[in-house]
Design an enzyme around this catalytic site. Structure first.
Site, PDB file in Angstrom:
ATOM      1  N   GLU A 163       0.795  -1.236   0.000  1.00  0.00           N
ATOM      2  CA  GLU A 163       0.000   0.000   0.000  1.00  0.00           C
ATOM      3  C   GLU A 163       0.828   1.287   0.000  1.00  0.00           C
ATOM      4  O   GLU A 163       0.760   2.086   0.960  1.00  0.00           O
ATOM      5  CB  GLU A 163      -0.958   0.009   1.193  1.00  0.00           C
ATOM      6  CG  GLU A 163      -1.907  -1.171   1.219  1.00  0.00           C
ATOM      7  CD  GLU A 163      -3.020  -1.029   2.264  1.00  0.00           C
ATOM      8  OE1 GLU A 163      -2.915  -0.145   3.133  1.00  0.00           O
ATOM      9  OE2 GLU A 163      -3.990  -1.783   2.190  1.00  0.00           O
ATOM     10  N   GLU A 344      -5.642  -8.542   0.865  1.00  0.00           N
ATOM     11  CA  GLU A 344      -6.282  -8.175   2.134  1.00  0.00           C
ATOM     12  C   GLU A 344      -7.735  -7.840   1.861  1.00  0.00           C
ATOM     13  O   GLU A 344      -8.047  -7.110   0.917  1.00  0.00           O
ATOM     14  CB  GLU A 344      -5.652  -6.930   2.775  1.00  0.00           C
ATOM     15  CG  GLU A 344      -4.321  -7.144   3.426  1.00  0.00           C
ATOM     16  CD  GLU A 344      -3.752  -5.865   4.051  1.00  0.00           C
ATOM     17  OE1 GLU A 344      -4.544  -4.983   4.453  1.00  0.00           O
ATOM     18  OE2 GLU A 344      -2.518  -5.771   4.121  1.00  0.00           O
TER      19      GLU A 344
HETATM   20  C1  FCB Z   1      -4.595  -1.973   5.500  1.00  0.00           C
HETATM   21  C2  FCB Z   1      -3.228  -2.358   6.024  1.00  0.00           C
HETATM   22  C3  FCB Z   1      -3.246  -3.383   7.108  1.00  0.00           C
HETATM   23  C4  FCB Z   1      -4.422  -3.203   8.046  1.00  0.00           C
HETATM   24  C5  FCB Z   1      -5.712  -3.032   7.291  1.00  0.00           C
HETATM   25  C6  FCB Z   1      -6.930  -2.892   8.151  1.00  0.00           C
HETATM   26  O1  FCB Z   1      -4.540  -0.674   4.987  1.00  0.00           O
HETATM   27  O2  FCB Z   1      -2.430  -2.858   4.975  1.00  0.00           O
HETATM   28  O3  FCB Z   1      -2.010  -3.354   7.755  1.00  0.00           O
HETATM   29  O4  FCB Z   1      -4.175  -2.185   8.929  1.00  0.00           O
HETATM   30  O5  FCB Z   1      -5.617  -1.931   6.446  1.00  0.00           O
END
Ligand code: FCB
Length: 436
Positions: A163, A344
């Site tokens: 990210e 994620e």
């Molecule tokens: C993302 C991050 C991760 C976590 C989630 C909820 O932005 O990569 O580390 O904090 O959000």
């Protein structure tokens, strides 16, 4: 039936959020240690000093992964464990930890899916300019080579960065994440050096790690305009540019988006865009919500609005699985990545242990099911979906919000560090067992 038979079911974590043991075995200071120690930066004064104590309890957590039937575990390597002072001297004890972790995962038939940078820059590098400086990109390549050489015989999938948008904007422009800078110029420079170091690291890993398939993880969001009014549509395009195209365009098309270059001037040198667009083996997409935007009344760019029709999580993020479907289809259409993983996806809700000592997290379970369904629909439409990683295996340190937000499918009782699988854990286990 639309997911490939070798589809990877995973769970994701990050070093600083789970490991603890910040002073052990020669680990150096990271920008997150410093940020947490700065009064007023993190809710309740929390820090990752202990977190889930994964550093010591990883065998117990791998046993849980095995019970879950997990195929792959996404974790990150703490750069300051390997280079306590950012560059130069390598700390072998730090490498030894990841060596043990990787071996334990493989012994349990779980594919290790490491990320090299999930935000814990060595403080020594920050002191010398951090991501605003090209020297940090050079130090990152040195780090990638050392880790690649040590683990590359066993790692098949590498992620360079997690990210870059978050690091750049939340960490460098808005000051809400480490290192806490508040300059848009710094944010643009940081984003550029993150992308540049990604491209360089792809080459470095391929050189030293024979099995390396290498990718990057971006947070991407589907953006809808609140109305069809031209000003709202423009606002949506700008939002999409800032959040998505600023990263996707250089990675896949070798150029920053022209519409935004009028305003932002990344410090590009000859050859940078060629390096950034080095072909990758896969793209990782982190997605939690979509954006609905309108034009600001004062002409100040896109303004995010809440659509009351949709439920929101404990992060105040909209639950909108259709957004993930739209996003995946669009990324495949516009950028044609060879493979896509959702690296994620998940949700925070205010979990409680009920009288039966369990955690009945109905909302999270529904969230995960509906988003996996969106992935399935994207795959059915021809998007090259290769895997899905739930965020997160464990409740953990949620950055500036400390331990106040729970994302895990396993509950952590912080005073005792007891692990309690939530209902979503068992539901995910069944989905995995049935190929979803
Ligand atoms: C993302 C991050 C991760 C976590 C989630 C909820 O932005 O990569 O580390 O904090 O959000």
């Amino acid at each position: 039936m639309s997911l490939p038979s070798d589809f990877v079911w995973g769970a994701a974590t990050a070093a600083y959020q789970i490991e603890g043991a910040v002073d052990e075995d020669g680990r150096g200071e990271s920008v997150w240690d410093r940020f947490c120690a700065t009064p007023g930066k993190v809710r309740n004064g929390d820090s990752g000093a202990v977190a889930c104590d994964f550093y010591h309890r990883y065998p117990e957590d791998i046993a849980l992964m095995r019970e879950l039937g997990l195929h792959a575990f996404r974790f990150s390597i703490a750069w300051p464990r390997i280079f306590p002072t950012g560059s130069g001297r390598v700390n072998e004890a730090g490498l030894d930890f990841y060596d043990r972790l990787v071996d334990e995962l493989l012994a349990n038939n779980i594919t290790p899916f490491p990320t090299l940078f999930h935000w814990d820059t060595p403080q020594a590098l920050e002191d010398a300019g951090g991501w605003t400086s090209r020297a940090t990109a050079e130090a990152f390549v040195e780090y990638a080579e050392v880790v690649g050489a040590r683990l590359g015989d066993r790692i098949t999938h590498w992620v360079t960065h997690n990210e870059p948008w978050v690091v750049a904007w939340i960490g460098h422009a808005w000051g809400q994440h480490a290192p806490g800078r508040t300059s848009e110029t710094d944010a643009i420079a940081a984003a550029h050096h993150l992308l540049l170091s990604h491209g360089w690291a792809v080459d470095a890993l391929r050189r030293v790690a024979p099995k390396a398939e290498v990718g990057i993880v971006l947070n991407l969001e589907h953006v809808d305009a609140r109305s069809d009014a031209p000003a709202d549509l423009d606002a949506a395009r700008e939002m999409d540019g800032m959040a998505n195209r600023w990263y996707l365009d250089p990675l896949f098309h070798g150029a920053y988006p022209a519409d935004l270059l009028e305003r932002y001037k990344p410090p590009v040198q000859d050859g940078d865009l060629e390096a950034i667009s080095t072909p990758i083996d896969f793209l990782g997409v982190n997605n939690y919500f979509r954006f609905v935007v309108e034009a600001s009344s004062n002409g100040g760019g896109p303004h995010v609005v809440h659509d009351p029709e949709w439920e929101r999580t404990d992060m105040d993020w909209e639950v909108y699985p259709e957004g993930l479907y739209q996003l995946l289809v669009r990324v495949a259409r516009d950028y044609d990545p060879p493979a896509l993983y959702v690296t994620e996806n998940g949700a925070a809700f205010g979990d409680v242990r009920s009288h039966d000592a369990r955690v009945h997290d109905l909302e999270r379970t529904a969230y995960i099911e509906s988003h996996i369904d969106a992935v399935r629909r994207a795959a059915a439409d021809g998007v090259p979906m290769k895997g899905y990683f739930v965020w997160s295996l464990l409740d953990n340190f949620e950055w500036s919000l400390g331990y106040s937000k729970r994302f895990g499918i396993v509950y952590i009782d912080y005073p005792t560090l007891e692990r309690v699988p939530k209902d979503s854990f068992y539901r995910y286990r069944d989905l995995i067992a049935n190929g979803a």
